[in-house]
Design a protein around this motif. Structure first.
Motif, PDB file in Angstrom:
ATOM      1  N   UNK A  40     -20.708  20.057  11.344  1.00 42.56           N
ATOM      2  CA  UNK A  40     -19.625  20.773  12.099  1.00 42.56           C
ATOM      3  C   UNK A  40     -18.495  19.768  12.394  1.00 42.56           C
ATOM      4  N   UNK A  41     -19.061  18.748  12.884  1.00 39.53           N
ATOM      5  CA  UNK A  41     -17.932  17.791  13.539  1.00 39.53           C
ATOM      6  C   UNK A  41     -16.922  17.532  12.475  1.00 39.53           C
ATOM      7  N   UNK A  42     -17.532  16.816  11.613  1.00 41.16           N
ATOM      8  CA  UNK A  42     -16.534  16.432  10.427  1.00 41.16           C
ATOM      9  C   UNK A  42     -15.723  17.354   9.706  1.00 41.16           C
ATOM     10  N   UNK A  43     -16.057  18.513  10.055  1.00 44.93           N
ATOM     11  CA  UNK A  43     -15.205  19.614   9.044  1.00 44.93           C
ATOM     12  C   UNK A  43     -14.100  19.993  10.187  1.00 44.93           C
ATOM     13  N   UNK A  44     -14.285  20.018  11.435  1.00 43.76           N
ATOM     14  CA  UNK A  44     -13.608  20.710  12.138  1.00 43.76           C
ATOM     15  C   UNK A  44     -12.465  19.503  12.959  1.00 43.76           C
ATOM     16  N   UNK A  45     -12.913  18.191  12.927  1.00 45.38           N
ATOM     17  CA  UNK A  45     -12.058  17.156  13.461  1.00 45.38           C
ATOM     18  C   UNK A  45     -10.916  16.983  12.552  1.00 45.38           C
ATOM     19  N   UNK A  46     -10.698  16.808  11.268  1.00 39.79           N
ATOM     20  CA  UNK A  46      -9.639  16.528  10.574  1.00 39.79           C
ATOM     21  C   UNK A  46      -8.701  17.514  10.934  1.00 39.79           C
ATOM     22  N   UNK A  47      -8.894  18.837  11.004  1.00 35.56           N
ATOM     23  CA  UNK A  47      -8.105  20.022  11.266  1.00 35.56           C
ATOM     24  C   UNK A  47      -7.183  20.101  12.772  1.00 35.56           C
ATOM     25  N   UNK A  48      -8.261  19.617  13.722  1.00 35.76           N
ATOM     26  CA  UNK A  48      -7.898  19.653  15.128  1.00 35.76           C
ATOM     27  C   UNK A  48      -6.733  18.041  15.184  1.00 35.76           C
ATOM     28  N   UNK A  49      -7.329  17.179  14.412  1.00 32.79           N
ATOM     29  CA  UNK A  49      -6.242  16.057  14.227  1.00 32.79           C
ATOM     30  C   UNK A  49      -4.663  16.257  13.828  1.00 32.79           C
ATOM     31  N   UNK A  50      -4.657  17.506  12.794  1.00 33.04           N
ATOM     32  CA  UNK A  50      -3.431  17.728  12.175  1.00 33.04           C
ATOM     33  C   UNK A  50      -2.675  18.776  13.150  1.00 33.04           C
ATOM     34  N   UNK A  51      -3.117  19.304  14.008  1.00 34.26           N
ATOM     35  CA  UNK A  51      -2.608  20.458  14.951  1.00 34.26           C
ATOM     36  C   UNK A  51      -1.833  19.380  16.024  1.00 34.26           C
ATOM     37  N   UNK A  52      -0.426  20.184  15.881  1.00 31.07           N
ATOM     38  CA  UNK A  52       0.470  19.219  16.868  1.00 31.07           C
ATOM     39  C   UNK A  52       0.193  20.270  18.277  1.00 31.07           C
ATOM     40  N   UNK A  53       0.858  19.747  19.170  1.00 34.31           N
ATOM     41  CA  UNK A  53       1.002  20.477  20.583  1.00 34.31           C
ATOM     42  C   UNK A  53       2.081  21.438  20.793  1.00 34.31           C
TER      43      UNK A  53
END
Length: 273
Positions: free
Chosen positions: A151-164
């Protein structure tokens, strides 16, 4: 078109398919073919026997509970690793991958030592009436431990790509933090989140090493399906073992198929054009 440093398409595809066939497809085909000599009547009798049904029920319920736990904790952990800076962040990020590298038998021994009646956690929990080791709850703990990284490694890259930008736009329109997360951020990470949860559930279905040490392996109470397969193999009853394993394989494939269908539907219809 620039020349690719990799081999040509046909060679690369051929090598990939050959490797996939030898390593993945042939063993799975052999598993399914092993059940052909049983006949439909015996196959159904084996997989619907009282002990097999109890093992399936325990396995699926524990896997669902572990996946639900990891869905919450994994998402929270990925969020903290991406959005916040704190001492020990790099160490925590590295520790997430420990269940991948740690042999499952070692994980089972460690969890049993912690949650046994005289362990660090068990000595506190058991006087409160919470028994983990040699109980169904231990199965959930072992499955959650081994499947959390998915779960962590699937979600983490997507969160990193999201800008503010999305969050700032929603905030200027008057949305609160919870509504920003629910209506803006979560739809963006949902496909990755669903994929991570699906992989965690599939891993939990097939978990063996970590579970057998902490569960106690009592038929009809803490015996999982993977252990029942192992027991039948030790008895040289290969067809029965293959039948039970085939049900687990079918369940995993069905779950992945449904997950992919949901993701495809969301990509096509779940977002505004």
């Amino acid at each position: 078109m620039p020349r690719s440093p990799l081999p040509g398409f046909r060679l690369a595809l051929g090598l990939t398919l050959a490797y996939l066939g030898v390593i993945v497809l042939l063993p799975l085909a052999a598993l399914v073919l092993e059940t052909r000599g049983m006949g439909a009547a015996r196959f159904i009798a084996v997989v619907t026997g009282d002990r097999a049904l109890a093992a399936f029920r325990i396995t699926v319920l524990a896997a669902l509970a572990a996946t639900a736990l990891n869905a919450i904790l994994g998402l929270a952990l990925a969020w903290a690793l991406v959005r916040y800076e704190f001492p020990g962040k790099r160490l925590l990020d590295a520790l997430v991958d420990v269940p991948f590298a740690l042999p499952t038998a070692v994980a089972g021994v460690a969890l049993t030592a912690l949650f046994a009646g005289n362990g660090w956690y068990g000595s506190v929990l058991e006087p409160l009436g919470v028994k983990v080791a040699y109980a169904p709850l231990g199965i959930v703990v072992a499955m959650a431990f081994t499947s959390l990284p998915f779960v962590v490694r699937s979600v983490q890259p997507v969160l990193q790509d999201l800008t503010g930008d999305y969050e700032e736009a929603a905030e200027t329109l008057g949305a609160g933090p919870w509504r920003i997360f629910r209506s803006v951020l979560f739809p963006e990470i949902f496909p990755a989140f669903l994929a991570g949860c699906s992989l965690a559930f599939a891993r939990s279905l097939g978990e063996f090493g970590a579970v057998i040490f902490i569960a106690g392996n009592q038929p009809f109470r803490t015996e999982i399906a993977a252990l029942l397969v192992f027991i039948r193999l030790e008895e040289y009853d290969y067809q029965t073992a293959a039948a039970i394993a085939t049900v687990l394989l079918a369940a995993a494939f069905l779950m992945l198929l449904v997950t992919n269908a949901i993701q495809l539907w969301r990509l096509r219809y779940g977002r505004p054009s």
